[in-house]
Design a protein around this motif. Structure first.
Motif, PDB file in Angstrom:
ATOM      1  N   THR A 268      -1.170 -24.271 -14.674  1.00 15.71           N
ATOM      2  CA  THR A 268      -1.976 -24.271 -15.892  1.00 15.71           C
ATOM      3  C   THR A 268      -1.094 -24.540 -17.092  1.00 15.71           C
ATOM      4  OG1 THR A 268      -3.480 -22.639 -14.909  1.00 15.71           O
ATOM      5  CG2 THR A 268      -3.611 -22.966 -17.284  1.00 15.71           C
ATOM      6  N   LEU A 269      -1.448 -25.566 -17.835  1.00 19.07           N
ATOM      7  CA  LEU A 269      -0.767 -25.890 -19.088  1.00 19.07           C
ATOM      8  C   LEU A 269      -1.616 -25.362 -20.240  1.00 19.07           C
ATOM      9  CD1 LEU A 269       1.546 -27.458 -20.553  1.00 19.07           C
ATOM     10  CD2 LEU A 269      -0.027 -29.402 -20.640  1.00 19.07           C
ATOM     11  N   VAL A 270      -1.025 -24.498 -21.058  1.00 21.61           N
ATOM     12  CA  VAL A 270      -1.733 -23.899 -22.185  1.00 21.61           C
ATOM     13  C   VAL A 270      -1.031 -24.328 -23.462  1.00 21.61           C
ATOM     14  CG1 VAL A 270      -2.626 -21.775 -23.191  1.00 21.61           C
ATOM     15  CG2 VAL A 270      -2.268 -21.918 -20.718  1.00 21.61           C
ATOM     16  N   VAL A 271      -1.790 -24.913 -24.386  1.00 20.12           N
ATOM     17  CA  VAL A 271      -1.241 -25.336 -25.677  1.00 20.12           C
ATOM     18  C   VAL A 271      -1.945 -24.538 -26.779  1.00 20.12           C
ATOM     19  CG1 VAL A 271      -0.515 -27.628 -24.964  1.00 20.12           C
ATOM     20  CG2 VAL A 271      -2.855 -27.286 -25.691  1.00 20.12           C
ATOM     21  N   TYR A 272      -1.146 -24.029 -27.716  1.00 17.96           N
ATOM     22  CA  TYR A 272      -1.647 -23.203 -28.813  1.00 17.96           C
ATOM     23  C   TYR A 272      -1.594 -24.019 -30.103  1.00 17.96           C
ATOM     24  CZ  TYR A 272      -0.929 -19.294 -25.591  1.00 17.96           C
ATOM     25  OH  TYR A 272      -0.981 -18.446 -24.508  1.00 17.96           O
ATOM     26  N   SER A 279      -6.025 -24.537 -25.807  1.00 19.22           N
ATOM     27  CA  SER A 279      -6.606 -25.439 -24.811  1.00 19.22           C
ATOM     28  C   SER A 279      -5.841 -25.268 -23.506  1.00 19.22           C
ATOM     29  CB  SER A 279      -6.547 -26.894 -25.274  1.00 19.22           C
ATOM     30  OG  SER A 279      -7.250 -27.071 -26.480  1.00 19.22           O
ATOM     31  N   ARG A 280      -6.557 -25.422 -22.388  1.00 23.05           N
ATOM     32  CA  ARG A 280      -5.961 -25.262 -21.066  1.00 23.05           C
ATOM     33  C   ARG A 280      -6.234 -26.498 -20.225  1.00 23.05           C
ATOM     34  NH1 ARG A 280      -5.112 -19.746 -19.405  1.00 23.05           N
ATOM     35  NH2 ARG A 280      -5.606 -18.288 -21.084  1.00 23.05           N
ATOM     36  N   LEU A 281      -5.237 -26.901 -19.473  1.00 24.29           N
ATOM     37  CA  LEU A 281      -5.381 -27.942 -18.467  1.00 24.29           C
ATOM     38  C   LEU A 281      -4.902 -27.370 -17.140  1.00 24.29           C
ATOM     39  CD1 LEU A 281      -4.098 -31.195 -20.242  1.00 24.29           C
ATOM     40  CD2 LEU A 281      -6.462 -30.525 -19.796  1.00 24.29           C
ATOM     41  N   LEU A 303      -3.497 -35.229 -20.240  1.00 17.40           N
ATOM     42  CA  LEU A 303      -2.967 -34.805 -21.531  1.00 17.40           C
ATOM     43  C   LEU A 303      -3.714 -35.451 -22.692  1.00 17.40           C
ATOM     44  CD1 LEU A 303       0.863 -34.860 -20.790  1.00 17.40           C
ATOM     45  CD2 LEU A 303      -0.638 -32.878 -20.931  1.00 17.40           C
ATOM     46  N   GLU A 304      -4.256 -36.636 -22.455  1.00 12.49           N
ATOM     47  CA  GLU A 304      -4.973 -37.318 -23.531  1.00 12.49           C
ATOM     48  C   GLU A 304      -6.284 -36.614 -23.870  1.00 12.49           C
ATOM     49  OE1 GLU A 304      -7.068 -40.602 -20.573  1.00 12.49           O
ATOM     50  OE2 GLU A 304      -5.385 -41.171 -21.890  1.00 12.49           O
ATOM     51  N   ARG A 305      -6.734 -35.692 -23.021  1.00 15.75           N
ATOM     52  CA  ARG A 305      -7.967 -34.967 -23.306  1.00 15.75           C
ATOM     53  C   ARG A 305      -7.762 -33.854 -24.332  1.00 15.75           C
ATOM     54  NH1 ARG A 305      -9.818 -33.781 -17.030  1.00 15.75           N
ATOM     55  NH2 ARG A 305      -9.489 -35.908 -16.229  1.00 15.75           N
ATOM     56  N   LEU A 306      -6.520 -33.487 -24.600  1.00 15.22           N
ATOM     57  CA  LEU A 306      -6.247 -32.408 -25.536  1.00 15.22           C
ATOM     58  C   LEU A 306      -6.541 -32.849 -26.960  1.00 15.22           C
ATOM     59  CD1 LEU A 306      -2.865 -31.108 -24.064  1.00 15.22           C
ATOM     60  CD2 LEU A 306      -5.113 -30.063 -23.808  1.00 15.22           C
ATOM     61  N   ASP A 307      -7.184 -31.981 -27.705  1.00 24.21           N
ATOM     62  CA  ASP A 307      -7.438 -32.233 -29.125  1.00 24.21           C
ATOM     63  C   ASP A 307      -6.343 -31.534 -29.915  1.00 24.21           C
ATOM     64  OD1 ASP A 307      -8.385 -32.678 -31.625  1.00 24.21           O
ATOM     65  OD2 ASP A 307     -10.109 -31.320 -31.467  1.00 24.21           O
ATOM     66  N   ASP A 313       2.022 -25.563 -31.725  1.00 19.43           N
ATOM     67  CA  ASP A 313       3.299 -24.914 -32.040  1.00 19.43           C
ATOM     68  C   ASP A 313       3.806 -24.039 -30.901  1.00 19.43           C
ATOM     69  OD1 ASP A 313       1.425 -22.944 -32.171  1.00 19.43           O
ATOM     70  OD2 ASP A 313       1.949 -22.230 -34.166  1.00 19.43           O
ATOM     71  N   LEU A 314       3.078 -23.980 -29.800  1.00 21.10           N
ATOM     72  CA  LEU A 314       3.524 -23.215 -28.639  1.00 21.10           C
ATOM     73  C   LEU A 314       2.915 -23.833 -27.388  1.00 21.10           C
ATOM     74  CD1 LEU A 314       5.013 -20.677 -27.525  1.00 21.10           C
ATOM     75  CD2 LEU A 314       2.841 -19.473 -27.693  1.00 21.10           C
ATOM     76  N   ILE A 315       3.724 -23.988 -26.336  1.00 16.83           N
ATOM     77  CA  ILE A 315       3.274 -24.562 -25.066  1.00 16.83           C
ATOM     78  C   ILE A 315       3.753 -23.645 -23.945  1.00 16.83           C
ATOM     79  CG2 ILE A 315       3.275 -26.595 -23.568  1.00 16.83           C
ATOM     80  CD1 ILE A 315       4.219 -28.231 -25.968  1.00 16.83           C
ATOM     81  N   THR A 316       2.875 -23.314 -23.024  1.00 16.64           N
ATOM     82  CA  THR A 316       3.252 -22.513 -21.857  1.00 16.64           C
ATOM     83  C   THR A 316       2.784 -23.208 -20.590  1.00 16.64           C
ATOM     84  OG1 THR A 316       1.225 -21.183 -21.874  1.00 16.64           O
ATOM     85  CG2 THR A 316       3.093 -20.372 -23.167  1.00 16.64           C
ATOM     86  N   LEU A 317       3.517 -22.988 -19.518  1.00 14.53           N
ATOM     87  CA  LEU A 317       3.174 -23.524 -18.203  1.00 14.53           C
ATOM     88  C   LEU A 317       3.181 -22.354 -17.234  1.00 14.53           C
ATOM     89  CD1 LEU A 317       2.533 -26.263 -16.851  1.00 14.53           C
ATOM     90  CD2 LEU A 317       4.933 -26.384 -16.181  1.00 14.53           C
ATOM     91  N   GLU A 318       2.026 -22.071 -16.615  1.00 20.49           N
ATOM     92  CA  GLU A 318       1.859 -20.914 -15.751  1.00 20.49           C
ATOM     93  C   GLU A 318       1.608 -21.367 -14.320  1.00 20.49           C
ATOM     94  OE1 GLU A 318      -1.385 -18.740 -17.326  1.00 20.49           O
ATOM     95  OE2 GLU A 318      -0.513 -18.511 -19.333  1.00 20.49           O
ATOM     96  N   ALA A 319       2.277 -20.732 -13.378  1.00 13.67           N
ATOM     97  CA  ALA A 319       2.085 -21.015 -11.957  1.00 13.67           C
ATOM     98  C   ALA A 319       1.127 -20.003 -11.366  1.00 13.67           C
ATOM     99  CB  ALA A 319       3.422 -20.970 -11.216  1.00 13.67           C
ATOM    100  N   GLY A 320       0.173 -20.472 -10.572  1.00 14.08           N
ATOM    101  CA  GLY A 320      -0.794 -19.610  -9.917  1.00 14.08           C
ATOM    102  C   GLY A 320      -0.887 -19.901  -8.435  1.00 14.08           C
TER     103      GLY A 320
END
Length: 488
Positions: A268-272, A279-281, A303-307, A313-320
């Protein structure tokens, strides 16, 4: 002013109202209204007599709850566990996170700064317990830092309402002369226990006092489980595209997975965003993976779907869905064969075409060969058993089986030769029979049993034949023969 998008002046007393049991009541106020004596919970008609210039707007309770829930997710930039606390607060478990921000004081300054950029005024407090933080944030200074050593001194001057008690209990304690937490803590517990023994948590001052003082546990229970493996990138300036930071985040996540000897099947890619939106991908894999290049490539077309809004100003990548990964040596020298693993191919096709467009065969509980496998979405069938028959059977079956003409050697044995697709095949070797009875719970009455043979003809080709029915079995005429598959 709401129509043209301008906020009211700070000098103008403004209150939000909600419906109460006896008419409209004050739900929230700005600073000017509080200084004018407007009390939350009071009737609007009474407060207009106190402040004739009071401006009233209806409160959007449902919208506020949704916004507070989004803010709780946005606040995870500071710690992984955040929960909504009532209608106007957030609780963050910053244990082990404050040192990453320069300490508790620096963390509170950053929180206040970022919240102010969102147009929010906040009262912040750090304390060892949920109850102490709640009390200091609402009845203490604007920014409060409480420790185990100073907790009693910090809480004793506060009113008993800071213990999260209902109004009736606060009124009762006031009549008893117990107006502060310090006065309440000095009263013998036995006398208070007798009075509040059967009260609920919100009406029991002793339980609330124990929670604030740390004598009664009150852990922060987040709605979502804390991610075991996560990588984070804090950006000095807002950006519009997170692509450049994705490879480094993938390397960090895969390094953590490798240390645990595991791989992930969800990422999961989370952008703040700077305006408070997140937003989450999400991408999925058919098998556990810890290959950073492969995992990051799954985000290419998403990634082009992100608005970006005003930027991230913050990006996280979470493994599930973390699962153990077995290390397999493909070659004697330790290298790889250079080909693309099937699971990686499935992941790329699924990411490009969608989760339902790519299907793989999986085993199904059935005696009949044509029902023993079914097509399922590749991601849904990733955890199923691989399609490896227990006995020697062809990997591909004819659908439907094709009828053939045979010449018997013996009535119950294999054919001596058969004609299939206008060609005559002479049997030189065979194995069998393997008898498969009908499934009475799904087949129609009168369905005949099958005897399967593995046949090799004079040219060395191998076939899987079956005889449907037996002589004089009472379920039809003479047995019929079919080709059901071919061996490689």
């Amino acid at each position: 002013m709401a129509r043209i998008g301008n906020a009211p002046s700070d000098d103008l007393p403004v209150a939000l109202v909600a419906e109460g049991p006896h008419g409209q009541v004050i739900h929230a106020t700005n600073r000017a209204a509080r200084l004018a004596g407007i009390a939350i919970g009071a009737r609007v008609v009474d407060m207009r007599a106190v402040c004739p210039t009071l401006q009233v707007e209806y409160a959007d309770l449902a919208g506020d709850a949704r916004a507070l829930g989004r803010l709780a997710l946005w606040a995870r930039r500071w710690c992984p566990w955040t929960v909504v606390d009532g209608a106007d607060g957030l609780i963050l478990d910053t244990t082990g996170s404050d040192h990453l921000l320069g300490g508790e004081a620096a963390m509170l300054v950053e929180m206040e700064t970022r919240l102010s950029l969102l147009g929010l005024t906040a009262r912040l407090a750090v304390a060892p317990t949920w109850g102490a933080a709640w009390a200091l944030a609402r009845y203490g200074p604007v920014r409060a830092i409480c420790t185990e050593e100073t907790r009693a001194a910090d809480l004793h001057p506060l009113p008993v309402a800071a213990l999260r008690l209902e109004a009736e209990t606060v009124l009762l304690l006031g009549r008893l002369g117990l107006k502060t937490i310090g006065q309440l803590s000095e009263v013998p517990r036995l006398s208070l226990t007798r009075r509040f023994a059967r009260s609920t948590l919100e009406a029991n001052p002793l339980l609330r006092l124990d929670q604030a003082m740390g004598r009664l546990a009150e852990p922060v229970a987040s709605q979502e489980a804390r991610p075991r493996i996560i990588a984070q990138a804090k950006l000095p300036e807002p950006i519009m595209d997170p692509t450049a930071y994705l490879p480094q985040l993938g390397e960090e996540v895969c390094a953590q997975l490798e240390r645990e000897g595991a791989g992930c099947r969800r990422l999961t890619l989370v952008v703040y965003r700077t305006d408070g939106e997140i937003s989450r991908l999400k991408v999925a894999t058919a098998a556990p993976s810890r290959a950073p290049a492969h995992l990051c490539r799954l985000f290419d077309d998403r990634l082009e779907r992100l608005d970006p809004g005003f930027g991230f100003d913050l990006i996280t990548l979470e493994a599930g869905m973390i699962e153990p990964v077995k290390t397999v040596q493909a070659q004697l020298g330790g290298g790889s064969d250079g080909g693309v693993p099937l699971s990686h191919l499935i992941d790329r096709l699924t990411a490009r075409l969608g989760p339902r467009a790519v299907k793989t065969p999986v085993l199904k509980e059935s005696h009949m060969p044509e029902r023993a496998a079914q097509w399922a979405p590749a991601m849904a069938g990733a955890g199923a058993d691989p399609l490896t028959p227990a006995q020697e059977r062809p990997l591909r079956l004819l659908d439907p089986p094709e009828e053939i003409r045979v010449l018997y050697a013996v009535p119950e044995g294999p054919p001596a030769q058969f004609i299939w697709r206008r060609q005559t095949h002479r049997v030189v070797r065979y194995a069998g029979p393997e008898r498969i009875a009908p499934e009475w719970w799904s087949d129609r009455p009168g369905t005949r049993l099958r005897d399967y043979f593995r046949i090799e003809d004079q040219a060395g080709c191998r076939y899987w034949l079956y005889r449907e029915g037996l002589h004089e079995d009472g379920r039809g005429g003479d047995p019929r023969w079919f080709v059901h598959g071919c061996f490689a």
